[in-house]
Design a protein around this motif. Sequence first.
Motif, PDB file in Angstrom:
ATOM      1  N   SER A 277      12.759  24.618   2.295  1.00 22.30           N
ATOM      2  CA  SER A 277      12.886  25.372   3.933  1.00 22.30           C
ATOM      3  C   SER A 277      14.246  25.305   4.893  1.00 22.30           C
ATOM      4  O   SER A 277      14.760  25.681   5.331  1.00 22.30           O
ATOM      5  N   GLY A 278      14.509  23.434   5.031  1.00 22.42           N
ATOM      6  CA  GLY A 278      15.384  23.121   5.827  1.00 22.42           C
ATOM      7  C   GLY A 278      16.466  23.044   5.537  1.00 22.42           C
ATOM      8  O   GLY A 278      17.833  23.751   5.897  1.00 22.42           O
ATOM      9  N   ALA A 279      16.782  23.459   3.838  1.00 22.99           N
ATOM     10  CA  ALA A 279      18.134  23.747   3.412  1.00 22.99           C
ATOM     11  C   ALA A 279      18.693  24.725   3.370  1.00 22.99           C
ATOM     12  O   ALA A 279      20.329  25.536   3.776  1.00 22.99           O
ATOM     13  N   LEU A 280      17.976  26.306   3.610  1.00 20.99           N
ATOM     14  CA  LEU A 280      17.969  27.106   3.643  1.00 20.99           C
ATOM     15  C   LEU A 280      18.495  27.778   4.646  1.00 20.99           C
ATOM     16  O   LEU A 280      18.887  28.296   5.385  1.00 20.99           O
ATOM     17  N   VAL A 281      17.654  27.066   6.252  1.00 20.67           N
ATOM     18  CA  VAL A 281      18.057  27.486   7.550  1.00 20.67           C
ATOM     19  C   VAL A 281      18.826  26.900   8.000  1.00 20.67           C
ATOM     20  O   VAL A 281      20.261  27.492   8.248  1.00 20.67           O
TER      21      VAL A 281
ATOM     22  N   VAL B  73      25.356  31.471  -2.630  1.00 20.65           N
ATOM     23  CA  VAL B  73      24.999  31.217  -3.673  1.00 20.65           C
ATOM     24  C   VAL B  73      23.899  29.476  -3.896  1.00 20.65           C
ATOM     25  O   VAL B  73      23.136  29.971  -4.231  1.00 20.65           O
ATOM     26  N   THR B  74      24.078  28.758  -2.899  1.00 21.30           N
ATOM     27  CA  THR B  74      23.394  27.382  -2.702  1.00 21.30           C
ATOM     28  C   THR B  74      21.717  28.032  -2.280  1.00 21.30           C
ATOM     29  O   THR B  74      20.821  27.779  -3.004  1.00 21.30           O
ATOM     30  N   MET B  75      21.418  29.389  -1.629  1.00 22.25           N
ATOM     31  CA  MET B  75      20.836  30.029  -1.117  1.00 22.25           C
ATOM     32  C   MET B  75      19.583  30.557  -2.007  1.00 22.25           C
ATOM     33  O   MET B  75      18.372  29.947  -2.315  1.00 22.25           O
TER      34      MET B  75
ATOM     35  N   LEU C  87      20.313  29.260  -5.308  1.00 19.15           N
ATOM     36  CA  LEU C  87      19.986  28.636  -6.542  1.00 19.15           C
ATOM     37  C   LEU C  87      18.708  27.492  -6.056  1.00 19.15           C
ATOM     38  O   LEU C  87      17.185  27.376  -6.448  1.00 19.15           O
ATOM     39  N   LEU C  88      18.207  27.678  -4.914  1.00 18.97           N
ATOM     40  CA  LEU C  88      17.510  26.884  -4.146  1.00 18.97           C
ATOM     41  C   LEU C  88      16.453  27.611  -4.069  1.00 18.97           C
ATOM     42  O   LEU C  88      15.032  26.889  -4.318  1.00 18.97           O
ATOM     43  N   ILE C  89      16.132  28.910  -3.913  1.00 21.84           N
ATOM     44  CA  ILE C  89      14.892  29.844  -4.184  1.00 21.84           C
ATOM     45  C   ILE C  89      14.838  29.636  -5.695  1.00 21.84           C
ATOM     46  O   ILE C  89      13.551  29.910  -5.598  1.00 21.84           O
ATOM     47  N   ALA C  90      15.445  29.694  -6.235  1.00 25.89           N
ATOM     48  CA  ALA C  90      14.561  29.588  -8.094  1.00 25.89           C
ATOM     49  C   ALA C  90      15.407  28.131  -8.040  1.00 25.89           C
ATOM     50  O   ALA C  90      14.353  28.652  -9.716  1.00 25.89           O
ATOM     51  N   ARG C  91      14.947  27.661  -7.334  1.00 21.79           N
ATOM     52  CA  ARG C  91      14.545  26.316  -7.835  1.00 21.79           C
ATOM     53  C   ARG C  91      15.547  25.289  -8.650  1.00 21.79           C
ATOM     54  O   ARG C  91      15.459  24.655  -9.659  1.00 21.79           O
ATOM     55  N   ARG C  92      16.695  25.681  -8.825  1.00 21.30           N
ATOM     56  CA  ARG C  92      17.834  25.342  -9.482  1.00 21.30           C
ATOM     57  C   ARG C  92      18.687  24.115  -8.578  1.00 21.30           C
ATOM     58  O   ARG C  92      19.817  24.487  -8.111  1.00 21.30           O
ATOM     59  N   THR C  93      18.231  23.326  -7.992  1.00 22.10           N
ATOM     60  CA  THR C  93      18.554  22.548  -7.064  1.00 22.10           C
ATOM     61  C   THR C  93      19.728  21.559  -8.070  1.00 22.10           C
ATOM     62  O   THR C  93      20.328  20.581  -7.321  1.00 22.10           O
ATOM     63  N   GLY C  94      19.122  21.154  -9.166  1.00 23.20           N
ATOM     64  CA  GLY C  94      20.714  20.565  -9.755  1.00 23.20           C
ATOM     65  C   GLY C  94      22.372  21.055  -9.367  1.00 23.20           C
ATOM     66  O   GLY C  94      22.868  20.757  -8.696  1.00 23.20           O
TER      67      GLY C  94
ATOM     68  N   ALA D 121      22.224  24.163  -7.402  1.00 26.28           N
ATOM     69  CA  ALA D 121      23.232  24.092  -5.796  1.00 26.28           C
ATOM     70  C   ALA D 121      23.577  22.904  -5.097  1.00 26.28           C
ATOM     71  O   ALA D 121      23.626  23.284  -4.733  1.00 26.28           O
ATOM     72  N   PHE D 122      23.336  21.868  -6.213  1.00 25.83           N
ATOM     73  CA  PHE D 122      23.713  20.773  -5.216  1.00 25.83           C
ATOM     74  C   PHE D 122      25.428  20.822  -5.629  1.00 25.83           C
ATOM     75  O   PHE D 122      26.218  20.275  -4.912  1.00 25.83           O
ATOM     76  N   ILE D 123      25.554  21.374  -6.282  1.00 29.28           N
ATOM     77  CA  ILE D 123      27.149  21.813  -7.050  1.00 29.28           C
ATOM     78  C   ILE D 123      27.627  22.479  -6.058  1.00 29.28           C
ATOM     79  O   ILE D 123      28.578  21.797  -5.361  1.00 29.28           O
ATOM     80  N   LEU D 124      27.257  23.245  -5.889  1.00 29.39           N
ATOM     81  CA  LEU D 124      27.600  25.156  -5.533  1.00 29.39           C
ATOM     82  C   LEU D 124      27.546  24.479  -3.459  1.00 29.39           C
ATOM     83  O   LEU D 124      28.640  24.985  -2.759  1.00 29.39           O
ATOM     84  N   SER D 125      27.023  23.216  -3.539  1.00 33.01           N
ATOM     85  CA  SER D 125      27.103  22.777  -1.088  1.00 33.01           C
ATOM     86  C   SER D 125      28.104  22.137  -1.591  1.00 33.01           C
ATOM     87  O   SER D 125      28.556  22.055  -0.945  1.00 33.01           O
ATOM     88  N   SER D 126      28.477  21.681  -3.430  1.00 34.21           N
ATOM     89  CA  SER D 126      29.725  20.329  -2.707  1.00 34.21           C
ATOM     90  C   SER D 126      30.451  21.426  -2.385  1.00 34.21           C
ATOM     91  O   SER D 126      31.818  21.341  -1.985  1.00 34.21           O
TER      92      SER D 126
END
Length: 380
Positions: free
Chosen positions: A202-206, A279-281, A283-290, A292-297
Amino acid sequence: MFDYETLKLIWWLLVGVLLVGFAIMDGHDMGVGTLLPFVGRSDIERRVVINTVGPHWDGNQVWFITGGGAIFAAWPLVYATAFSGFYWAMLAVLWALFFRPVGFDYRSKIHNATWRSVWDWGLFIGGAVPPLIFGVAFGNLLQGVPFEFNDYLVSTYTGSFWQLLNPFALLAGVVSSAMITMHGGVYLAHRTEGRIQHRAISGALVAAMVTVVGFLLAGLWLRLGGIEGYVITSVVDGGAMPDPLAKTVVRAADGWWRNYQQQPLLWLLPVMASCSALVTMALLIARRTGLAFILSSLAITGVIGTAGAAMFPFIMPSSTMPNASLTVWDSVSSHLTLGLMLVATLIFMPLIVIYTSWAYRVMRGKVTESHIRANEHSAY
């Protein structure tokens, strides 16, 4: 090994790589610290959060130390002028960073709720303040910093600390803080589960949404809000000895956009920044966290790359004496120094990359409340 002009360009790229590496590796540690008081609702939950970064946060400081050392050695005039103009801001960063080692090492030494709560907020300060100040500093660079040189190349800062806190710079600070918080939230979501993971997502999405909106607003402000960029109008010899006063610089409304007009491929950087955060958002909603970290980078790389590409070849433009603006060509060390540093970098950079690979491997495991209880004496 290389001619002087090529070495100047190489070191501009290397410093950029070190800044991006710092933002990605130490950034997720700071983002976790920023989210700590809000994601962890109980002592055990906060210990889970701290233990996601506790074992390796100090190793990630290598990027920060190396980046500062590279600026000092490769761009001595930039280092001296920046620490003169941003003296109190840099002190605030150092004071905030003081909370991190003490907080990580001593928070759980005493079983007292008040003691632990104080250090939780200390870790929050150590994680939230540096990205905010770095963003504010970069916002001021885009507007020009009030400094000038005399005939002996002694710089004088003519502004004040409070002038740094102008509206555009504060917006840049919000973008930087939100970007790092997003990255930390993604990392935390990858390393935890259950309620903590849900709050981290939730915090990461905001934070991701604030990053995208703030990044676009900053771009529009630069283009339409009357913030002028800088343009060199005289002929520059990239291989000449550094002399920051041997050029002519003017301010222009489209100054920070000319590189994008001349090299359209550079538009991939802001597109990567915005799209990667979106796209990070997803992936987070889909719980593809690993992933998501690459996309966040990639989003972080895009944001920093966008600003760097816009300002090139300027590093620290001057608002009071434009001709004294520091650039890639005239703020560097000698040819010999840059060459020796490059050799050292080719030797030691692989060691940093090896450590980074180890840190990513550590991210595979989850930190849970049962893990903390089972390792009470070794957990943070």
